[in-house]
Design a protein around this motif. Structure first.
Motif, PDB file in Angstrom:
ATOM      1  N   ALA A 246       1.057  -0.958   0.068  1.00  0.00           N
ATOM      2  CA  ALA A 246      -0.088  -0.096  -0.037  1.00  0.00           C
ATOM      3  C   ALA A 246       0.931   1.242  -0.105  1.00  0.00           C
ATOM      4  O   ALA A 246       2.151   1.131   0.166  1.00  0.00           O
ATOM      5  CB  ALA A 246      -1.043  -0.057   1.259  1.00  0.00           C
ATOM      6  N   PHE A 247       0.334   2.171  -0.082  1.00  0.00           N
ATOM      7  CA  PHE A 247       0.966   3.524  -0.216  1.00  0.00           C
ATOM      8  C   PHE A 247       0.265   4.901   0.175  1.00  0.00           C
ATOM      9  O   PHE A 247      -1.248   4.863   0.064  1.00  0.00           O
ATOM     10  CB  PHE A 247       1.572   3.713  -1.677  1.00  0.00           C
ATOM     11  CG  PHE A 247       0.626   3.655  -2.598  1.00  0.00           C
ATOM     12  CD1 PHE A 247      -0.156   4.567  -2.943  1.00  0.00           C
ATOM     13  CD2 PHE A 247       0.490   2.495  -3.512  1.00  0.00           C
ATOM     14  CE1 PHE A 247      -1.416   4.703  -3.976  1.00  0.00           C
ATOM     15  CE2 PHE A 247      -0.778   2.219  -4.217  1.00  0.00           C
ATOM     16  CZ  PHE A 247      -1.593   3.264  -4.675  1.00  0.00           C
ATOM     17  N   ASP A 248       1.167   5.906   0.534  1.00  0.00           N
ATOM     18  CA  ASP A 248       0.499   7.331   0.653  1.00  0.00           C
ATOM     19  C   ASP A 248       1.371   8.201  -0.249  1.00  0.00           C
ATOM     20  O   ASP A 248       2.357   8.065  -0.380  1.00  0.00           O
ATOM     21  CB  ASP A 248       0.647   7.785   2.104  1.00  0.00           C
ATOM     22  CG  ASP A 248       0.157   6.753   3.179  1.00  0.00           C
ATOM     23  OD1 ASP A 248      -0.946   6.280   3.117  1.00  0.00           O
ATOM     24  OD2 ASP A 248       0.666   6.881   4.354  1.00  0.00           O
ATOM     25  N   VAL A 249       0.527   9.039  -0.723  1.00  0.00           N
ATOM     26  CA  VAL A 249       1.005  10.133  -1.857  1.00  0.00           C
ATOM     27  C   VAL A 249       0.979  11.435  -1.192  1.00  0.00           C
ATOM     28  O   VAL A 249      -0.027  11.672  -0.746  1.00  0.00           O
ATOM     29  CB  VAL A 249       0.553   9.946  -3.155  1.00  0.00           C
ATOM     30  CG1 VAL A 249       1.330  10.937  -4.164  1.00  0.00           C
ATOM     31  CG2 VAL A 249       0.505   8.539  -3.666  1.00  0.00           C
ATOM     32  N   SER A 250       1.809  12.299  -1.192  1.00  0.00           N
ATOM     33  CA  SER A 250       1.897  13.609  -0.778  1.00  0.00           C
ATOM     34  C   SER A 250       2.513  14.746  -1.471  1.00  0.00           C
ATOM     35  O   SER A 250       3.562  14.267  -2.102  1.00  0.00           O
ATOM     36  CB  SER A 250       2.205  13.610   0.839  1.00  0.00           C
ATOM     37  OG  SER A 250       3.618  13.048   0.800  1.00  0.00           O
ATOM     38  N   GLY A 251       2.087  15.943  -1.384  1.00  0.00           N
ATOM     39  CA  GLY A 251       2.726  17.143  -1.818  1.00  0.00           C
ATOM     40  C   GLY A 251       2.651  18.435  -0.881  1.00  0.00           C
ATOM     41  O   GLY A 251       1.797  18.199   0.081  1.00  0.00           O
ATOM     42  N   GLU A 252       3.323  19.267  -1.182  1.00  0.00           N
ATOM     43  CA  GLU A 252       3.650  20.485  -0.221  1.00  0.00           C
ATOM     44  C   GLU A 252       3.226  21.554  -0.820  1.00  0.00           C
ATOM     45  O   GLU A 252       3.932  21.769  -2.036  1.00  0.00           O
ATOM     46  CB  GLU A 252       4.741  20.301   0.623  1.00  0.00           C
ATOM     47  CG  GLU A 252       5.025  19.084   1.539  1.00  0.00           C
ATOM     48  CD  GLU A 252       6.103  19.290   2.161  1.00  0.00           C
ATOM     49  OE1 GLU A 252       6.275  18.355   3.438  1.00  0.00           O
ATOM     50  OE2 GLU A 252       7.035  19.902   2.006  1.00  0.00           O
ATOM     51  N   ILE A 253       2.807  22.825   0.006  1.00  0.00           N
ATOM     52  CA  ILE A 253       3.065  23.998  -0.309  1.00  0.00           C
ATOM     53  C   ILE A 253       3.923  24.533   0.878  1.00  0.00           C
ATOM     54  O   ILE A 253       3.714  24.743   1.886  1.00  0.00           O
ATOM     55  CB  ILE A 253       1.577  24.732  -0.115  1.00  0.00           C
ATOM     56  CG1 ILE A 253       0.531  24.133  -1.128  1.00  0.00           C
ATOM     57  CG2 ILE A 253       1.699  26.455  -0.387  1.00  0.00           C
ATOM     58  CD1 ILE A 253       0.835  24.506  -2.746  1.00  0.00           C
ATOM     59  N   LYS A 254       5.071  24.843   0.257  1.00  0.00           N
ATOM     60  CA  LYS A 254       6.209  25.112   1.432  1.00  0.00           C
ATOM     61  C   LYS A 254       5.970  26.505   1.919  1.00  0.00           C
ATOM     62  O   LYS A 254       5.813  27.558   1.368  1.00  0.00           O
ATOM     63  CB  LYS A 254       7.669  25.109   0.703  1.00  0.00           C
ATOM     64  CG  LYS A 254       8.669  24.927   1.759  1.00  0.00           C
ATOM     65  CD  LYS A 254      10.128  24.725   0.853  1.00  0.00           C
ATOM     66  CE  LYS A 254      11.193  24.870   2.046  1.00  0.00           C
ATOM     67  NZ  LYS A 254      12.449  24.593   1.366  1.00  0.00           N
ATOM     68  N   GLY A 255       5.926  26.686   3.356  1.00  0.00           N
ATOM     69  CA  GLY A 255       5.896  27.990   4.052  1.00  0.00           C
ATOM     70  C   GLY A 255       7.192  28.741   3.977  1.00  0.00           C
ATOM     71  O   GLY A 255       8.182  28.331   3.709  1.00  0.00           O
ATOM     72  N   ARG A 256       7.018  30.051   3.760  1.00  0.00           N
ATOM     73  CA  ARG A 256       7.824  30.952   3.512  1.00  0.00           C
ATOM     74  C   ARG A 256       8.771  31.468   4.637  1.00  0.00           C
ATOM     75  O   ARG A 256       9.982  31.670   4.464  1.00  0.00           O
ATOM     76  CB  ARG A 256       7.211  32.326   2.845  1.00  0.00           C
ATOM     77  CG  ARG A 256       6.304  32.975   3.795  1.00  0.00           C
ATOM     78  CD  ARG A 256       5.875  34.398   3.057  1.00  0.00           C
ATOM     79  NE  ARG A 256       5.376  35.339   4.050  1.00  0.00           N
ATOM     80  CZ  ARG A 256       4.099  35.125   4.870  1.00  0.00           C
ATOM     81  NH1 ARG A 256       3.365  34.386   4.184  1.00  0.00           N
ATOM     82  NH2 ARG A 256       3.960  35.981   5.884  1.00  0.00           N
TER      83      ARG A 256
END
Length: 447
Positions: A246-256
């Protein structure tokens, strides 16, 4: 009304130190109420991938689809995290009344049910009007019988009706301890459609074959059983892959400014197999991702990082523990999961008792939980157990369980306006949390 709620939800987290961020939050709200990103996500997920049970070809295809989508939306650090999880696969299934009133029944095996012999099981049925009534039977009293628990589910705006009814789905071991050879349950559903509703069955053994009947079929069996002995022939074939991935997929909006302070939001990517997982949980993925994308499209990112996670094993469990273990030690600000469809959001719960928060949340007193939120979601349970505060946005679930875990969970039952209103709420709330310096872990202890 949609606009006014979204505005109040945004205003709920306004603190004097970042009052100027309200204007941006209002802009996010207004854009969300006309944005079609969430709908497009559900539409493509259900049409290009379809049902996504763990271990299936479509499930594996959803991984690549997810990476491509998050990347195209502008998220950074897009990646996949894998873990081993046993995968249960459905095989041939049938149920029928045999004898003078023979007829086929609408049936779906419950997840992790053991299979019947290939020839099936044929036995007389004992019907109970409630799960409690079945539990009251002494050991051995149901020897050689097929048990049917025909307990109706109450329609409620929140999940209380489901919580009260779903315990009956886990009754195969209890029936087995009383001698039963198979276990049937009336679908945990509020509708009257014939499509049965599946779901996982949990708990220690001993286990026997178990399945859900469509609501009218369960009533049919119960009606006949009041006047005569009813015999059912049940065939359930399934398999279990102990080494599935199984898997999780993630992505980010990086904080400034504070990229190490992370807000986690998302939904679960896996689904049951009868429908296409549009409400459960395509809508949750769509809402949280569209909200984060709107924030990411701003000229400047908020101070804290927003991480969108598409958990890959909610229906059969595993994502929560795997994710919490893999990310132990990270500085999580708050976590929130959307997993109740896409109808109108009517309640928001965040940790209470912080300086200044009660005053600014006063306009929400009739619709917002004033207590510390609990049970933020199955996939963030591990984080919650580790002390991460949770954010809860409750949708109107009045019709959700008409379709949940059934063949009718398709794009046709998704409310596009509801999706937009949810995105407006999530976008405003998450943006203000990400822009703030509120430490939700410092909630005063209850007196």
């Amino acid at each position: 009304m949609l606009r006014s709620f979204a505005f109040v939800a945004v205003a709920a987290l306004v603190m004097p130190s970042f009052a100027g961020s309200v204007e941006t939050a209002v802009q996010l709200r207004d854009k969300a109420l006309t944005d079609t990103t969430a709908w497009a996500i559900v539409e493509t997920l259900t049409s290009e991938v379809g049902p996504r049970p763990i271990g299936s070809a479509a499930y594996n295809r959803s991984r690549d689809w997810a990476v491509a989508k998050l990347t195209a939306f502008g998220f950074t650090n897009v990646h996949v995290e894998t873990f081993v999880k046993p995968a249960w696969s459905r095989g041939a299934e049938s149920a029928e009344i045999v004898g003078a009133h023979s007829q086929k029944l609408a049936v779906l095996g419950l997840g992790y049910s053991v299979p019947t012999p290939k020839a099936g099981i044929e036995a007389p049925v004992v019907v109970f009007g409630s799960y409690r009534e079945m539990l009251a039977q002494p050991p051995g009293s149901l020897k050689g019988k097929i048990v049917l628990v025909n307990q109706p589910m109450t329609r409620t705006q929140d999940v209380s009706g489901y919580a009260a009814a779903v315990v009956a789905r886990n009754g195969d071991a209890e029936a087995a301890m009383r001698g039963a050879v198979a276990y049937l349950v009336r679908s945990i559903a509020t509708g009257t459609g014939r499509a049965p509703h599946t779901g996982a069955t949990w708990g220690p053994g001993p286990h026997i074959p178990c399945a859900a009947l469509g609501v009218p079929d369960a009533d049919l069996v119960a009606s006949l059983a009041r006047h005569e002995t009813v015999r059912i022939r049940l065939k359930l074939q399934s398999s279990l892959d102990q080494k599935a991935v199984a898997f999780d997929v993630s992505g980010e909006i990086k904080g400034r400014e504070r990229p190490d302070e992370v807000i986690v939001i998302g939904g679960h990517l896996d689904s049951w197999d009868p429908g296409t997982g549009a409400l459960d949980d395509g809508a949750g993925i769509a809402i949280t991702t569209a909200a984060a994308k709107l924030i990411g499209d701003l000229p400047a990112h908020p101070r804290r990082t927003i991480r969108v996670v598409w958990w890959g094993s909610e229906e059969n469990g595993g994502s929560s523990e795997a994710y919490a273990k893999a990310h132990a030690g990270e500085k999580f600000v708050i976590a929130g999961e959307a997993d109740l469809g896409g109808d109108h959001a009517y309640m928001v719960a965040v940790p209470q008792g912080l300086p200044g928060l009660d005053e600014v949340m006063a306009p929400l007193k009739t619709i917002v939980s004033r207590a510390m939120p609990r049970n933020g979601g199955a996939d963030i349970h591990g984080l919650e157990e580790a002390g991460v505060p949770v954010l809860v946005v409750l949708n109107d679930a009045s019709r959700y369980f008409d379709y949940h875990h059934s063949a009718d969970d398709t794009l046709a039952v998704v409310d596009s306006d509801g999706l937009k209103q949810n995105v407006a709420v999530w976008a405003g709330l998450v943006y203000l949390i990400a822009e703030s310096d509120i430490d939700f872990r410092k909630v005063p202890a209850a007196k």
